[in-house]
Design a protein around this motif. Structure first.
Motif, PDB file in Angstrom:
ATOM      1  N   UNK A 271       0.802  -1.275   0.032  1.00 16.88           N
ATOM      2  CA  UNK A 271      -0.046   0.053  -0.017  1.00 16.88           C
ATOM      3  C   UNK A 271       0.820   1.335  -0.040  1.00 16.88           C
ATOM      4  N   UNK A 272       0.149   2.310   0.369  1.00 19.09           N
ATOM      5  CA  UNK A 272       0.796   3.499   0.343  1.00 19.09           C
ATOM      6  C   UNK A 272       0.459   4.427   1.556  1.00 19.09           C
ATOM      7  N   UNK A 273       1.557   5.122   2.231  1.00 20.79           N
ATOM      8  CA  UNK A 273       1.358   5.581   3.423  1.00 20.79           C
ATOM      9  C   UNK A 273       1.905   7.103   3.063  1.00 20.79           C
ATOM     10  N   UNK A 274       0.912   8.045   3.464  1.00 22.38           N
ATOM     11  CA  UNK A 274       1.149   9.498   3.289  1.00 22.38           C
ATOM     12  C   UNK A 274       1.177  10.394   4.756  1.00 22.38           C
ATOM     13  N   UNK A 275       2.114  11.139   4.852  1.00 26.21           N
ATOM     14  CA  UNK A 275       2.440  11.863   6.052  1.00 26.21           C
ATOM     15  C   UNK A 275       2.994  13.286   5.873  1.00 26.21           C
ATOM     16  N   UNK A 276       2.473  14.114   6.393  1.00 26.99           N
ATOM     17  CA  UNK A 276       3.181  15.533   6.465  1.00 26.99           C
ATOM     18  C   UNK A 276       4.202  15.453   7.580  1.00 26.99           C
ATOM     19  N   UNK A 277       5.366  15.627   7.478  1.00 29.62           N
ATOM     20  CA  UNK A 277       6.493  15.651   8.440  1.00 29.62           C
ATOM     21  C   UNK A 277       6.820  17.423   8.507  1.00 29.62           C
ATOM     22  N   UNK A 278       6.484  18.045   9.858  1.00 24.49           N
ATOM     23  CA  UNK A 278       6.991  19.398  10.088  1.00 24.49           C
ATOM     24  C   UNK A 278       7.746  19.461  11.426  1.00 24.49           C
ATOM     25  N   UNK A 279       8.510  20.708  11.400  1.00 20.87           N
ATOM     26  CA  UNK A 279       9.245  20.940  12.602  1.00 20.87           C
ATOM     27  C   UNK A 279       9.101  22.356  12.991  1.00 20.87           C
ATOM     28  N   UNK A 280       9.417  22.695  14.162  1.00 20.12           N
ATOM     29  CA  UNK A 280       9.562  24.116  14.492  1.00 20.12           C
ATOM     30  C   UNK A 280      10.654  24.454  15.282  1.00 20.12           C
ATOM     31  N   UNK A 281      11.269  25.698  15.181  1.00 16.74           N
ATOM     32  CA  UNK A 281      12.316  26.156  15.778  1.00 16.74           C
ATOM     33  C   UNK A 281      12.248  27.106  16.909  1.00 16.74           C
ATOM     34  N   UNK A 282      13.074  27.395  17.597  1.00 20.12           N
ATOM     35  CA  UNK A 282      13.027  28.573  18.581  1.00 20.12           C
ATOM     36  C   UNK A 282      13.998  29.587  18.188  1.00 20.12           C
ATOM     37  N   UNK A 283      14.655  29.193  17.139  1.00 21.31           N
ATOM     38  CA  UNK A 283      15.428  30.321  16.321  1.00 21.31           C
ATOM     39  C   UNK A 283      14.919  31.212  15.264  1.00 21.31           C
ATOM     40  N   UNK A 284      14.573  32.431  15.615  1.00 17.16           N
ATOM     41  CA  UNK A 284      13.781  33.305  14.556  1.00 17.16           C
ATOM     42  C   UNK A 284      14.630  33.244  13.295  1.00 17.16           C
ATOM     43  N   UNK A 285      16.036  33.259  13.371  1.00 17.38           N
ATOM     44  CA  UNK A 285      16.615  33.250  12.173  1.00 17.38           C
ATOM     45  C   UNK A 285      16.427  32.089  11.094  1.00 17.38           C
ATOM     46  N   UNK A 286      15.851  30.992  11.733  1.00 23.01           N
ATOM     47  CA  UNK A 286      15.407  29.756  10.847  1.00 23.01           C
ATOM     48  C   UNK A 286      13.867  29.671  10.532  1.00 23.01           C
ATOM     49  N   UNK A 287      13.240  30.960  10.534  1.00 23.62           N
ATOM     50  CA  UNK A 287      11.749  31.058  10.496  1.00 23.62           C
ATOM     51  C   UNK A 287      11.477  30.909   8.910  1.00 23.62           C
ATOM     52  N   UNK A 288      10.450  30.118   8.585  1.00 26.25           N
ATOM     53  CA  UNK A 288      10.085  30.139   7.161  1.00 26.25           C
ATOM     54  C   UNK A 288       8.648  30.424   6.895  1.00 26.25           C
ATOM     55  N   UNK A 289       8.264  31.441   6.463  1.00 28.79           N
ATOM     56  CA  UNK A 289       6.892  31.661   6.383  1.00 28.79           C
ATOM     57  C   UNK A 289       6.166  32.055   5.011  1.00 28.79           C
ATOM     58  N   UNK A 290       6.849  31.827   3.893  1.00 30.44           N
ATOM     59  CA  UNK A 290       6.418  32.315   2.701  1.00 30.44           C
ATOM     60  C   UNK A 290       5.004  31.568   2.375  1.00 30.44           C
ATOM     61  N   UNK A 291       4.866  30.494   2.917  1.00 26.73           N
ATOM     62  CA  UNK A 291       3.583  29.791   2.548  1.00 26.73           C
ATOM     63  C   UNK A 291       2.389  30.247   3.013  1.00 26.73           C
ATOM     64  N   UNK A 292       2.464  31.315   3.938  1.00 22.85           N
ATOM     65  CA  UNK A 292       1.226  31.902   4.554  1.00 22.85           C
ATOM     66  C   UNK A 292       0.481  32.477   3.619  1.00 22.85           C
ATOM     67  N   UNK A 293       0.905  33.017   2.320  1.00 27.65           N
ATOM     68  CA  UNK A 293       0.254  33.956   1.557  1.00 27.65           C
ATOM     69  C   UNK A 293       0.345  32.955  -0.027  1.00 27.65           C
ATOM     70  N   UNK A 294      -0.619  32.392  -0.394  1.00 31.20           N
ATOM     71  CA  UNK A 294      -0.553  31.724  -1.751  1.00 31.20           C
ATOM     72  C   UNK A 294      -0.019  32.512  -2.770  1.00 31.20           C
ATOM     73  N   UNK A 295      -0.453  33.854  -3.034  1.00 31.85           N
ATOM     74  CA  UNK A 295       0.147  34.779  -3.993  1.00 31.85           C
ATOM     75  C   UNK A 295       1.669  34.860  -3.843  1.00 31.85           C
ATOM     76  N   UNK A 296       1.730  35.331  -2.524  1.00 37.32           N
ATOM     77  CA  UNK A 296       3.466  35.393  -2.162  1.00 37.32           C
ATOM     78  C   UNK A 296       4.106  34.114  -2.477  1.00 37.32           C
ATOM     79  N   UNK A 297       3.604  33.026  -2.393  1.00 28.49           N
ATOM     80  CA  UNK A 297       4.182  31.767  -2.668  1.00 28.49           C
ATOM     81  C   UNK A 297       4.375  31.476  -4.034  1.00 28.49           C
ATOM     82  N   UNK A 298       3.479  31.898  -4.759  1.00 34.79           N
ATOM     83  CA  UNK A 298       3.458  31.663  -6.360  1.00 34.79           C
ATOM     84  C   UNK A 298       4.445  32.746  -6.602  1.00 34.79           C
ATOM     85  N   UNK A 299       4.534  33.863  -6.130  1.00 41.06           N
ATOM     86  CA  UNK A 299       5.831  34.626  -6.609  1.00 41.06           C
ATOM     87  C   UNK A 299       7.138  34.241  -6.562  1.00 41.06           C
TER      88      UNK A 299
END
Length: 337
Positions: A271-299
């Protein structure tokens, strides 16, 4: 004598409770620290959230020193019924659409929605590249609505992790990806990175990971065989898991990323097993947030496409220059003769 009577009374009252396990923050834990109550870190939460496991473990290593004012315990938590079924279905469809850009060859296929990179045993491609767009008749495989669903789920996961660990200083970080484990197509690993079933701790592999999580989209023994998540004790020599998590759509697993939470995944045998793996950091320099806006992400995706196209043009120009130089050298050598 009054003291003796009081001690006898306290022993009579407390002995049955002690026999049931340790009491921590109002949550009764078994001797191994596990609990099956609708509670998270000792606090009541919404009735529609079903907690399957809450286990407190002793933090190991310096990884959480990067998290200012983190006062909670390291933990493992498994929660159900926190996400809408339609969001899980949509996320599964996004993964299938993105991974459909490559033929199935078995084993793990990894899709990073943030960057568009898709990896399997055959190598790495980018869904946002010009070649991928041409193959899809000039359109991107992922659209703004896909990124909106993905971003909403990530924000919901952040709130859930913050609530569970009682810590607000978290930043979504990359890479974060969806993995499909294919047990139907004949396959053998080509390199050690393909062998996903080894025991490990996330922070040891990626230093800026402080809190880890998994959001499942497939059901154990319905969609696939094997593929359970196994947690182990802090004794690295032990091969016996202390907890076994059976994936189910919408089930969330969260844990601190250090050596206190060694874990592995069983090899998927069918069969097939699907999973979203995610991580959070306490280091603000490692933040990634472009996904929050679909138009920004397409850009952002467009910028990646442009960057890849420029790199391709540079390689073509370098190759052309190399061939011209070789041709010139050959001509010079012929003239010398």
């Amino acid at each position: 004598s009054h003291l003796v009577v009081m001690l006898i009374f306290l022993l009579a009252v407390l002995s049955p409770l002690l026999a049931l396990g340790t009491i921590f923050n109002g949550v009764r834990l078994s001797d191994d620290g596990s609990v099956e109550l609708p509670l998270v870190v000792g606090r009541e939460i919404d009735a529609d959230v079903d907690t399957k496991l809450l286990k407190h473990v002793v933090c190991r290593g310096p990884h959480l020193k990067a998290c200012p004012n983190f006062l909670s315990d390291c933990s493992r938590a498994v929660l159900d019924n926190k996400f809408r079924a339609e969001d899980i279905t949509a996320l599964h469809a996004i993964a299938a659409k993105g991974m459909g850009a490559r033929d199935k060859i078995g084993g793990p296929t990894i899709l990073d929605i943030n960057t568009g990179f898709l990896r399997d045993s055959a190598g790495l491609v980018n869904l946002f590249s010009a070649e991928a767009a041409r193959a899809n008749h000039g359109e991107g495989l992922l659209i703004a609505e896909d990124f909106e669903v993905y971003g909403r789920i990530i924000k919901q996961l952040k709130d859930l992790v913050s609530e569970t660990f009682q810590y607000q200083g978290l930043h979504f970080t990359a890479p974060t990806f969806i993995t499909r484990l294919d047990g139907d197509t004949p396959w053998e690993p080509r390199e050690i990175h393909d062998e996903y079933w080894h025991k490990h701790a996330d922070h040891n592999n990626t230093e800026h990971y402080h809190f880890s999580g998994l959001l499942y989209m497939s059901e154990y023994q319905k969609d696939f065989e094997g593929g359970r998540l196994l947690f182990y004790g802090q004794d690295d020599s032990s091969d016996e898991p202390t907890e076994v998590v059976e994936p189910a759509p919408g089930r969330v697993v969260m844990f601190s990323s250090g050596a206190e939470n060694p874990h592995r995944v069983e090899r998927v045998t069918a069969g097939e097993r699907f999973v979203l793996a995610f991580w959070f950091t306490c280091d603000p320099a490692r933040e990634f947030e472009i996904f929050l806006d679909g138009e920004a992400h397409l850009e952002f995706s467009g910028k990646i496409k442009g960057q890849l196209e420029r790199q391709s043009q540079q390689r073509q120009q370098q190759e052309m220059a190399r061939r011209e130089a070789e041709a010139a050298n050959s001509k010079d050598q012929m003239m010398d003769l």
